[in-house]
Design an enzyme around this catalytic site. Structure first.
Site, PDB file in Angstrom:
ATOM      1  N   ARG A  62       5.743  -5.630   4.789  1.00  0.00           N
ATOM      2  CA  ARG A  62       5.318  -6.036   3.445  1.00  0.00           C
ATOM      3  C   ARG A  62       4.446  -7.287   3.506  1.00  0.00           C
ATOM      4  O   ARG A  62       3.458  -7.408   2.781  1.00  0.00           O
ATOM      5  CB  ARG A  62       6.562  -6.275   2.580  1.00  0.00           C
ATOM      6  CG  ARG A  62       6.257  -6.424   1.103  1.00  0.00           C
ATOM      7  CD  ARG A  62       7.505  -6.158   0.284  1.00  0.00           C
ATOM      8  NE  ARG A  62       7.219  -6.267  -1.124  1.00  0.00           N
ATOM      9  CZ  ARG A  62       7.711  -7.202  -1.927  1.00  0.00           C
ATOM     10  NH1 ARG A  62       8.540  -8.113  -1.436  1.00  0.00           N
ATOM     11  NH2 ARG A  62       7.413  -7.234  -3.211  1.00  0.00           N
ATOM     12  N   HIS A  66       0.733  -7.370   1.994  1.00  0.00           N
ATOM     13  CA  HIS A  66       0.431  -8.293   0.898  1.00  0.00           C
ATOM     14  C   HIS A  66      -0.613  -9.330   1.312  1.00  0.00           C
ATOM     15  O   HIS A  66      -1.343  -9.842   0.460  1.00  0.00           O
ATOM     16  CB  HIS A  66       1.709  -8.973   0.408  1.00  0.00           C
ATOM     17  CG  HIS A  66       2.527  -8.113  -0.494  1.00  0.00           C
ATOM     18  ND1 HIS A  66       3.052  -8.553  -1.692  1.00  0.00           N
ATOM     19  CD2 HIS A  66       2.909  -6.806  -0.385  1.00  0.00           C
ATOM     20  CE1 HIS A  66       3.711  -7.573  -2.273  1.00  0.00           C
ATOM     21  NE2 HIS A  66       3.644  -6.508  -1.493  1.00  0.00           N
ATOM     22  N   GLY A  72      -8.306 -10.043   2.262  1.00  0.00           N
ATOM     23  CA  GLY A  72      -8.312  -9.532   3.617  1.00  0.00           C
ATOM     24  C   GLY A  72      -7.233 -10.174   4.470  1.00  0.00           C
ATOM     25  O   GLY A  72      -6.473 -11.036   4.013  1.00  0.00           O
ATOM     26  N   ASP A  74      -6.220 -12.622   6.333  1.00  0.00           N
ATOM     27  CA  ASP A  74      -6.646 -13.983   6.684  1.00  0.00           C
ATOM     28  C   ASP A  74      -5.524 -15.007   6.580  1.00  0.00           C
ATOM     29  O   ASP A  74      -5.768 -16.210   6.591  1.00  0.00           O
ATOM     30  CB  ASP A  74      -7.813 -14.414   5.790  1.00  0.00           C
ATOM     31  CG  ASP A  74      -7.395 -14.586   4.327  1.00  0.00           C
ATOM     32  OD1 ASP A  74      -6.292 -14.115   3.952  1.00  0.00           O
ATOM     33  OD2 ASP A  74      -8.171 -15.188   3.554  1.00  0.00           O
ATOM     34  N   SER A  76      -3.861 -15.850   4.090  1.00  0.00           N
ATOM     35  CA  SER A  76      -3.890 -16.616   2.843  1.00  0.00           C
ATOM     36  C   SER A  76      -2.524 -16.636   2.169  1.00  0.00           C
ATOM     37  O   SER A  76      -2.189 -17.587   1.449  1.00  0.00           O
ATOM     38  CB  SER A  76      -4.948 -16.058   1.888  1.00  0.00           C
ATOM     39  OG  SER A  76      -4.753 -14.679   1.649  1.00  0.00           O
ATOM     40  N   ASN A  91       4.715 -11.348  -5.163  1.00  0.00           N
ATOM     41  CA  ASN A  91       5.117 -11.924  -3.871  1.00  0.00           C
ATOM     42  C   ASN A  91       6.434 -12.680  -3.941  1.00  0.00           C
ATOM     43  O   ASN A  91       6.844 -13.301  -2.955  1.00  0.00           O
ATOM     44  CB  ASN A  91       4.016 -12.864  -3.354  1.00  0.00           C
ATOM     45  CG  ASN A  91       2.794 -12.107  -2.868  1.00  0.00           C
ATOM     46  OD1 ASN A  91       2.908 -10.973  -2.414  1.00  0.00           O
ATOM     47  ND2 ASN A  91       1.627 -12.727  -2.983  1.00  0.00           N
ATOM     48  N   PRO A 159      -1.099  -3.406  -5.607  1.00  0.00           N
ATOM     49  CA  PRO A 159      -0.661  -2.283  -6.432  1.00  0.00           C
ATOM     50  C   PRO A 159       0.809  -2.437  -6.828  1.00  0.00           C
ATOM     51  O   PRO A 159       1.644  -2.782  -5.992  1.00  0.00           O
ATOM     52  CB  PRO A 159      -0.846  -1.064  -5.516  1.00  0.00           C
ATOM     53  CG  PRO A 159      -1.676  -1.536  -4.375  1.00  0.00           C
ATOM     54  CD  PRO A 159      -1.456  -3.001  -4.245  1.00  0.00           C
ATOM     55  N   HIS A 190       8.162   2.053   3.419  1.00  0.00           N
ATOM     56  CA  HIS A 190       9.399   2.413   2.732  1.00  0.00           C
ATOM     57  C   HIS A 190      10.339   3.228   3.614  1.00  0.00           C
ATOM     58  O   HIS A 190      11.345   3.745   3.129  1.00  0.00           O
ATOM     59  CB  HIS A 190       9.078   3.177   1.441  1.00  0.00           C
ATOM     60  CG  HIS A 190       8.508   2.279   0.379  1.00  0.00           C
ATOM     61  ND1 HIS A 190       8.161   2.735  -0.870  1.00  0.00           N
ATOM     62  CD2 HIS A 190       8.239   0.950   0.382  1.00  0.00           C
ATOM     63  CE1 HIS A 190       7.696   1.718  -1.591  1.00  0.00           C
ATOM     64  NE2 HIS A 190       7.737   0.628  -0.842  1.00  0.00           N
ATOM     65  N   SER A 246      18.375   7.209   8.920  1.00  0.00           N
ATOM     66  CA  SER A 246      16.963   6.848   9.098  1.00  0.00           C
ATOM     67  C   SER A 246      16.612   5.534   8.410  1.00  0.00           C
ATOM     68  O   SER A 246      15.470   5.104   8.447  1.00  0.00           O
ATOM     69  CB  SER A 246      16.090   7.981   8.521  1.00  0.00           C
ATOM     70  OG  SER A 246      14.729   7.699   8.644  1.00  0.00           O
ATOM     71  N   ASP A 251      10.228   6.028  10.924  1.00  0.00           N
ATOM     72  CA  ASP A 251      10.084   7.448  11.246  1.00  0.00           C
ATOM     73  C   ASP A 251       9.693   8.203   9.981  1.00  0.00           C
ATOM     74  O   ASP A 251       9.365   7.588   8.964  1.00  0.00           O
ATOM     75  CB  ASP A 251      11.365   7.998  11.882  1.00  0.00           C
ATOM     76  CG  ASP A 251      12.575   7.917  10.945  1.00  0.00           C
ATOM     77  OD1 ASP A 251      12.393   7.612   9.741  1.00  0.00           O
ATOM     78  OD2 ASP A 251      13.702   8.166  11.406  1.00  0.00           O
TER      79      ASP A 251
END
Length: 323
Positions: A62, A66, A72, A74, A76, A91, A159, A190, A246, A251
């Site tokens: 994640r 994020h 990009g 970087d 940040s 976040n 998103p 996920h 799982s 997987d």
């Protein structure tokens, strides 16, 4: 376990040459940190943390996503500045910052000013995927760190869980990623970790203000979720991957689960039925090489908006710019 870890470290020590993307390339740090193998050092730190916290894999996946989706890849997201990306609502539950700090501290001791925070995120995430029985993929490195981190940019670019499949595909397309990449990255992310009840409570009790549950949810799964997540709310959680056994493995169990209508958040289940993504989901549910395909998508994610060469900087601390 010890044998597997030793084997992984030996693989990490292999020299990678000749493959690059722009100014990114495999093995960028070979010979740049004295006799130290940068990727091996990061792997060891992540492996030690993983012994005590298996949810670390989901956290790092994640964190990379994020970071890369805002300005990009970087780093940040790591900056502690006023109104930073960290403070944005999407976040609020992102974590893993301390682990990145640990990697940075060690590398600054060995070769100051050499290894960027942006590369540490990508290398650490790959290490966690390998520890969770995912396939090895050869990360590209050579990123540099950005100077700017703005909360509103995170809010506008990341998103949300209620996004439509079409809008998600468009969002990923704007980053140079395909619909297949979107499905792989969502499913890989996920395939591990947990989701708190608050993030899908509406699907259980009041889907689209209907006063009823989301009809696309498996009835047995709905009953199980309602036991874990009362309508009055709770701090409970469920596993993001509902395939038993799982839950902490990178997987294709996630895809098997949503084929059975066991998706937790809405976008998870929608990719199983939407014409833009359904064929990919079905293929991955029965695939024997999901892990390698996921690795390829992670490499592509790691190319988004990178700073290289003389762009940006290599921060001395991942939390603040150099002065």
């Amino acid at each position: 376990m010890a044998r597997a870890t030793t084997l992984a470290i030996l693989v990490l020590c292999m020299t990678l040459v000749g493959q690059s993307y722009g100014q990114l390339k495999q093995g960028f740090y070979n010979g740049r940190c004295g006799t130290n193998n940068v990727e091996n050092i990061i792997y060891s730190i992540v492996a030690n943390a993983y012994q005590y916290d298996k949810t670390l894999v989901a956290a790092l996946l994640r964190l990379q996503f994020h970071d890369c989706f805002v300005r990009g890849c970087d780093a940040s997201i790591l900056l502690d500045v006023s109104n930073s990306e960290k403070t944005a609502i999407p976040n609020g539950s992102v974590r893993g910052y301390e682990l990145i700090d640990s990697c940075k501290t060690k590398l600054e001791q060995l070769c100051p000013g050499v290894v960027s925070c942006a590369d540490i995120i990508v290398i650490a995430t790959r290490a966690s995927v390998l520890l969770a029985k995912g396939s090895w993929y050869n990360v590209e490195t050579g990123r540099r760190d950005g100077f700017i981190s703005i909360a509103d940019e995170a809010l506008n670019n990341l998103p949300g869980p209620a996004i439509s499949v079409a809008d998600a595909v468009t969002s990923f397309g704007n980053k140079g990623l395909t619909a297949d990449d979107f499905v792989l990255l969502l499913g890989g992310g996920h395939s591990v970790g947990i989701i708190h009840c608050v993030h899908f409570l509406d699907r259980l009790y009041n889907y689209k203000n209907s006063g009823r549950a989301d009809p696309s949810m498996n009835t047995a799964t709905l009953s199980s979720f309602r036991q874990r997540c009362p309508s009055t709310g709770s701090t409970n959680f469920v596993y993001a991957d509902q395939t038993v056994g799982s839950e902490f493995l990178v997987d294709n169990g996630f895809f098997k689960a949503i084929e059975q209508r066991k998706g937790v958040i809405e976008i998870d289940q929608r990719i199983e039925s939407d014409t833009l993504t359904a064929n990919t989901v079905n293929r991955l549910a029965y695939s024997t090489d999901f892990a390698s395909q996921f690795g390829g998508a992670m490499v592509k994610l790691g190319r988004v908006g990178v700073l290289t060469g003389s762009q940006g900087q290599v921060r001395k601390s991942c939390r603040r710019n150099n002065y």
